[in-house]
Design an enzyme around this catalytic site. Sequence first.
Site, PDB file in Angstrom:
ATOM      1  N   GLY A  62      48.129  34.232  39.896  1.00  0.00           N
ATOM      2  CA  GLY A  62      48.869  34.869  40.974  1.00  0.00           C
ATOM      3  C   GLY A  62      49.721  33.912  41.770  1.00  0.00           C
ATOM      4  O   GLY A  62      50.663  34.335  42.437  1.00  0.00           O
ATOM      5  N   GLY A  85      49.902  36.673  36.460  1.00  0.00           N
ATOM      6  CA  GLY A  85      49.873  37.386  35.196  1.00  0.00           C
ATOM      7  C   GLY A  85      51.221  37.585  34.513  1.00  0.00           C
ATOM      8  O   GLY A  85      52.207  37.918  35.156  1.00  0.00           O
ATOM      9  N   ASN A 110      47.642  42.223  48.808  1.00  0.00           N
ATOM     10  CA  ASN A 110      48.847  42.250  47.989  1.00  0.00           C
ATOM     11  C   ASN A 110      48.843  43.470  47.092  1.00  0.00           C
ATOM     12  O   ASN A 110      47.796  43.955  46.669  1.00  0.00           O
ATOM     13  CB  ASN A 110      48.990  40.956  47.169  1.00  0.00           C
ATOM     14  CG  ASN A 110      48.370  41.067  45.792  1.00  0.00           C
ATOM     15  OD1 ASN A 110      48.972  41.624  44.866  1.00  0.00           O
ATOM     16  ND2 ASN A 110      47.142  40.572  45.647  1.00  0.00           N
ATOM     17  N   SER A 173      43.303  44.335  37.893  1.00  0.00           N
ATOM     18  CA  SER A 173      44.250  44.389  39.003  1.00  0.00           C
ATOM     19  C   SER A 173      44.253  45.796  39.581  1.00  0.00           C
ATOM     20  O   SER A 173      44.371  46.779  38.838  1.00  0.00           O
ATOM     21  CB  SER A 173      45.661  44.031  38.533  1.00  0.00           C
ATOM     22  OG  SER A 173      46.605  44.332  39.549  1.00  0.00           O
ATOM     23  N   SER A 243      35.714  37.377  40.710  1.00  0.00           N
ATOM     24  CA  SER A 243      36.289  38.655  40.403  1.00  0.00           C
ATOM     25  C   SER A 243      37.741  38.702  40.866  1.00  0.00           C
ATOM     26  O   SER A 243      38.238  37.775  41.478  1.00  0.00           O
ATOM     27  CB  SER A 243      35.518  39.755  41.134  1.00  0.00           C
ATOM     28  OG  SER A 243      35.745  39.638  42.546  1.00  0.00           O
ATOM     29  N   ASN A 244      38.367  39.844  40.612  1.00  0.00           N
ATOM     30  CA  ASN A 244      39.704  40.110  41.122  1.00  0.00           C
ATOM     31  C   ASN A 244      39.606  40.518  42.592  1.00  0.00           C
ATOM     32  O   ASN A 244      38.537  40.443  43.195  1.00  0.00           O
ATOM     33  CB  ASN A 244      40.358  41.216  40.288  1.00  0.00           C
ATOM     34  CG  ASN A 244      41.858  41.034  40.146  1.00  0.00           C
ATOM     35  OD1 ASN A 244      42.550  40.776  41.134  1.00  0.00           O
ATOM     36  ND2 ASN A 244      42.369  41.165  38.947  1.00  0.00           N
TER      37      ASN A 244
END
Length: 360
Positions: A62, A85, A110, A173, A243-244
């Site tokens: 990111g 990504g 975001n 995402s 994690s995301n």
Amino acid sequence: MIRGAFPVLRPLLHRLDPEAAHALTIRSLAAAPPLRPAPDDPRLSVEAFGLTFPNPVGLAAGYDKQCEVPDRLLGLGFGFVELGGVTPRPQPGNPRPRVFRLPGDGAVINRFGLNSDGLARCRVRLERRRGRPGIVGVNLGANKESADRIADYATLVAGLAGLAAFLTINVSSPNTAGLRDLQGEAFLDTLLARAVEARDRADEVRGSRTRLLLKIAPDLAEAALDAITATALARGIDGLVVSNTTIARPEGLAQTRLAGEAGGLSGRPLFALSTRVLAQVRLRVGEAVPLIGVGGVDSAAAAWTKIEAGASLVQLYTGLIYEGPGLVPDIKRGLLDRLSAEGLTSLAPVVGRRAAELAR
């Protein structure tokens, strides 16, 4: 010099729109002379995925979305960096504004939506650094309008295998509609099978060994974790990134108005949730595959807790926005202090030792 300048530059950067400030930092890094950080203390070295990391502190995906400045970032002292990504075809992502600082919470929201220059352009940039030292990975995402997202991942793996030490399959995402559906057991099994097949074919041609990782969301029930970890192990995935960002909004956020913005929340408020999920994953996979702990790493104490929860490596991004590049050596120094205090010569005995406790 960069560290000393950040306290002066931060107020100026934070007066800018967050996305404009970020673009400015990328351009500045690209124009800056290469940095050569001091060699890391051998006690920080980590063996994971068949690779030797000089230290466990990595930069999360990111930051360098378009694969423009990986070597400049490694020069800040990171043990590894993850780019992207990257999507197969270029796409602009979601409309602006799409990133919001919550300084009172040490957080960011975001909803970029995987804005990417696309595979072809990112591949050219990675080809240019072939043979250079440093561990670089690439995060992979499907195009928003794709009719076959599983095929998108296979295309990316085939196109980037051999150009990065590892590739991370990002199905977590929250900013691409329907993407997290690929974490479902049937979809994920097919996706990983196709990705592994594409990797194996590409590696055979290139004579390389590209590791495949899977990045998961923190907003998962334990039953879903059971299925995801079992599928990842069955398909021979080399590691998990936990994690995301989260779509949840923990109680007690100071900046309540901005907290209502749609998107993924990262930074300090994510720490407890992501660490709990990390520990839960560790209890499921044991030592079968290494884990990378992400979410709220803004100090040596936070990094140490991630390692105790089960992470062999950690990644940060939001902490860098608020603390600047000096955060990287600060974390490494803090980890060495903890090792010295316990009389340990490596981080290996620390990995996962509190997983059962932190999973609760």
